[in-house]
Design a protein around this motif. Structure first.
Motif, PDB file in Angstrom:
ATOM      1  N   LEU A  24      24.488  14.468  52.755  1.00 48.49           N
ATOM      2  CA  LEU A  24      25.406  15.215  52.198  1.00 48.49           C
ATOM      3  C   LEU A  24      25.489  15.051  50.419  1.00 48.49           C
ATOM      4  N   LEU A  25      24.891  13.954  49.993  1.00 48.31           N
ATOM      5  CA  LEU A  25      24.786  13.660  48.740  1.00 48.31           C
ATOM      6  C   LEU A  25      23.826  14.425  48.366  1.00 48.31           C
ATOM      7  N   ASP A  26      22.570  14.522  49.360  1.00 48.62           N
ATOM      8  CA  ASP A  26      21.410  15.369  48.678  1.00 48.62           C
ATOM      9  C   ASP A  26      21.865  16.953  48.660  1.00 48.62           C
ATOM     10  N   GLU A  27      22.573  17.433  49.622  1.00 41.80           N
ATOM     11  CA  GLU A  27      23.187  18.904  49.400  1.00 41.80           C
ATOM     12  C   GLU A  27      24.130  19.159  48.489  1.00 41.80           C
ATOM     13  N   PHE A  28      24.786  18.078  47.958  1.00 41.77           N
ATOM     14  CA  PHE A  28      25.692  18.411  46.758  1.00 41.77           C
ATOM     15  C   PHE A  28      24.553  17.952  45.465  1.00 41.77           C
ATOM     16  N   ALA A 125      33.352   9.784  48.365  1.00 43.06           N
ATOM     17  CA  ALA A 125      32.377   9.283  47.448  1.00 43.06           C
ATOM     18  C   ALA A 125      32.407  10.724  46.297  1.00 43.06           C
ATOM     19  N   THR A 126      32.109  11.823  47.156  1.00 41.50           N
ATOM     20  CA  THR A 126      31.978  13.098  46.022  1.00 41.50           C
ATOM     21  C   THR A 126      33.403  13.411  45.447  1.00 41.50           C
ATOM     22  N   GLN A 127      34.513  13.153  46.298  1.00 38.48           N
ATOM     23  CA  GLN A 127      36.038  13.287  45.674  1.00 38.48           C
ATOM     24  C   GLN A 127      36.187  12.435  44.725  1.00 38.48           C
ATOM     25  N   ILE A 128      35.794  11.138  44.715  1.00 37.50           N
ATOM     26  CA  ILE A 128      35.807  10.225  43.456  1.00 37.50           C
ATOM     27  C   ILE A 128      35.195  10.853  42.244  1.00 37.50           C
ATOM     28  N   LEU A 129      33.753  11.158  42.529  1.00 34.02           N
ATOM     29  CA  LEU A 129      33.106  11.631  41.316  1.00 34.02           C
ATOM     30  C   LEU A 129      33.656  12.967  40.955  1.00 34.02           C
ATOM     31  N   ILE A 136      30.644  18.869  40.456  1.00 36.33           N
ATOM     32  CA  ILE A 136      30.791  18.186  41.693  1.00 36.33           C
ATOM     33  C   ILE A 136      32.227  18.753  42.557  1.00 36.33           C
ATOM     34  N   ALA A 137      33.149  18.859  41.503  1.00 44.86           N
ATOM     35  CA  ALA A 137      34.475  19.340  42.173  1.00 44.86           C
ATOM     36  C   ALA A 137      34.242  20.705  42.578  1.00 44.86           C
ATOM     37  N   GLU A 138      33.605  21.497  42.013  1.00 47.83           N
ATOM     38  CA  GLU A 138      33.560  22.742  42.732  1.00 47.83           C
ATOM     39  C   GLU A 138      32.639  22.885  43.995  1.00 47.83           C
ATOM     40  N   LYS A 139      31.585  21.817  44.153  1.00 53.14           N
ATOM     41  CA  LYS A 139      30.987  21.777  45.356  1.00 53.14           C
ATOM     42  C   LYS A 139      32.070  21.236  46.409  1.00 53.14           C
ATOM     43  N   VAL A 140      32.815  20.197  46.348  1.00 55.02           N
ATOM     44  CA  VAL A 140      33.613  19.731  46.992  1.00 55.02           C
ATOM     45  C   VAL A 140      34.707  20.820  47.544  1.00 55.02           C
ATOM     46  N   LYS A 141      35.131  21.557  46.607  1.00 54.59           N
ATOM     47  CA  LYS A 141      36.136  22.711  46.879  1.00 54.59           C
ATOM     48  C   LYS A 141      35.494  23.547  47.888  1.00 54.59           C
ATOM     49  N   ASN A 142      34.198  23.869  47.568  1.00 57.87           N
ATOM     50  CA  ASN A 142      33.475  24.759  48.382  1.00 57.87           C
ATOM     51  C   ASN A 142      33.187  24.267  50.086  1.00 57.87           C
ATOM     52  N   TYR A 143      32.977  23.146  49.982  1.00 56.37           N
ATOM     53  CA  TYR A 143      32.621  22.075  51.303  1.00 56.37           C
ATOM     54  C   TYR A 143      34.024  22.313  52.116  1.00 56.37           C
ATOM     55  N   LYS A 144      34.976  22.052  51.531  1.00 54.00           N
ATOM     56  CA  LYS A 144      36.126  22.157  51.883  1.00 54.00           C
ATOM     57  C   LYS A 144      36.704  23.507  52.609  1.00 54.00           C
ATOM     58  N   ALA A 145      36.439  24.513  51.784  1.00 51.18           N
ATOM     59  CA  ALA A 145      36.618  26.071  52.431  1.00 51.18           C
ATOM     60  C   ALA A 145      35.836  26.248  53.451  1.00 51.18           C
ATOM     61  N   GLY A 146      34.788  25.576  53.442  1.00 45.94           N
ATOM     62  CA  GLY A 146      33.493  26.087  54.524  1.00 45.94           C
ATOM     63  C   GLY A 146      34.101  25.237  55.744  1.00 45.94           C
ATOM     64  N   LEU A 147      34.957  24.082  55.532  1.00 43.70           N
ATOM     65  CA  LEU A 147      35.384  23.587  56.751  1.00 43.70           C
ATOM     66  C   LEU A 147      36.474  24.487  57.440  1.00 43.70           C
ATOM     67  N   THR A 148      37.301  24.830  56.524  1.00 43.70           N
ATOM     68  CA  THR A 148      38.392  25.920  56.884  1.00 43.70           C
ATOM     69  C   THR A 148      37.872  27.148  57.686  1.00 43.70           C
ATOM     70  N   LYS A 149      37.008  27.741  57.114  1.00 41.47           N
ATOM     71  CA  LYS A 149      36.088  28.845  57.794  1.00 41.47           C
ATOM     72  C   LYS A 149      35.682  28.417  59.202  1.00 41.47           C
ATOM     73  N   LYS A 150      34.995  27.401  59.089  1.00 41.56           N
ATOM     74  CA  LYS A 150      34.409  26.918  60.334  1.00 41.56           C
ATOM     75  C   LYS A 150      35.471  26.920  61.715  1.00 41.56           C
ATOM     76  N   ILE A 151      36.927  26.552  61.294  1.00 38.35           N
ATOM     77  CA  ILE A 151      37.662  26.648  62.130  1.00 38.35           C
ATOM     78  C   ILE A 151      38.365  27.945  62.576  1.00 38.35           C
ATOM     79  N   THR A 152      38.651  28.654  61.363  1.00 32.08           N
ATOM     80  CA  THR A 152      39.026  30.035  61.498  1.00 32.08           C
ATOM     81  C   THR A 152      38.026  30.659  62.339  1.00 32.08           C
ATOM     82  N   ASP A 153      36.776  30.681  62.404  1.00 35.78           N
ATOM     83  CA  ASP A 153      35.847  31.437  63.198  1.00 35.78           C
ATOM     84  C   ASP A 153      35.894  30.881  64.444  1.00 35.78           C
ATOM     85  N   ALA A 154      36.046  29.611  64.612  1.00 35.10           N
ATOM     86  CA  ALA A 154      36.003  29.226  66.075  1.00 35.10           C
ATOM     87  C   ALA A 154      37.395  29.532  66.752  1.00 35.10           C
TER      88      ALA A 154
END
Length: 168
Positions: A24-28, A125-129, A136-154
């Motif tokens: 995850l850190l590598d991805e971010f 850790a990313t949320q602290i950073l 990093i804040a934008e990446k966290v926001k996008n990651y969380k949006a991806g989690l929402t989309k994953k459940i919506t799609d499911a």
């Protein structure tokens, strides 16, 4: 490139669990370092690491340990850098490590995630950073949006499943 996050594990046998945090850190695109240190077998190295972490630019430490699980707390006792502890499932289903990490004395906090939950530690850790880094804040926001989309799609896929008495 200098690390801003340290991933510390009590033994390299913890690496399969810790890989999720590293990925995850590598991805971010967050520079991090990866070390094996033991509160019991390499105490001088742990002390040197903790004493110098902030001077080296480390902003968050993710520390994993199993069994007695003293590593996160020992590190936290020697630095003001936030420490996130990950209990590793090795004995007693990881409950011994969980309790050892979460039950810190007053003044020595260790943020503790679930047993083997290195992904959650990396997200924390990313949320602290993200508090001081807009990229990093934008990446966290996008990651969380991806989690929402994953459940919506499911849920959209579940809606397609038909049963005689299914009502949705």
């Amino acid at each position: 490139m200098n690390p801003i996050v340290s991933i510390i594990m009590g033994s390299t046998s913890d690496l399969p669990v810790m890989e999720k945090a590293a990925k995850l850190l590598d991805e971010f695109e967050i520079p991090f370092e990866l070390h094996a240190l033991s509160a019991h077998r390499t105490p001088a190295e742990v002390e040197a690491f903790a004493a110098n972490a902030q001077k080296r630019g480390i902003k968050v430490i993710i520390a994993a340990a199993g069994m007695a699980a003293h590593l996160p707390g020992v590190i936290a006792s020697m630095t003001s850098v936030p420490v996130i502890g990950i209990p590793i499932k090795s004995t007693l289903e990881g409950m011994d490590a969980l309790l050892a990490i979460v039950q810190m004395p007053p003044g020595i906090p260790v943020a503790t995630v679930g047993i083997n939950a290195s992904l959650n530690a990396a997200i924390l850790a990313t949320q602290i950073l993200a508090l001081t880094d807009e990229t990093i804040a934008e990446k966290v926001k996008n990651y969380k949006a991806g989690l929402t989309k994953k459940i919506t799609d499911a849920n959209a896929e579940l809606a397609k499943i038909e049963y005689k008495y299914k009502t949705n």
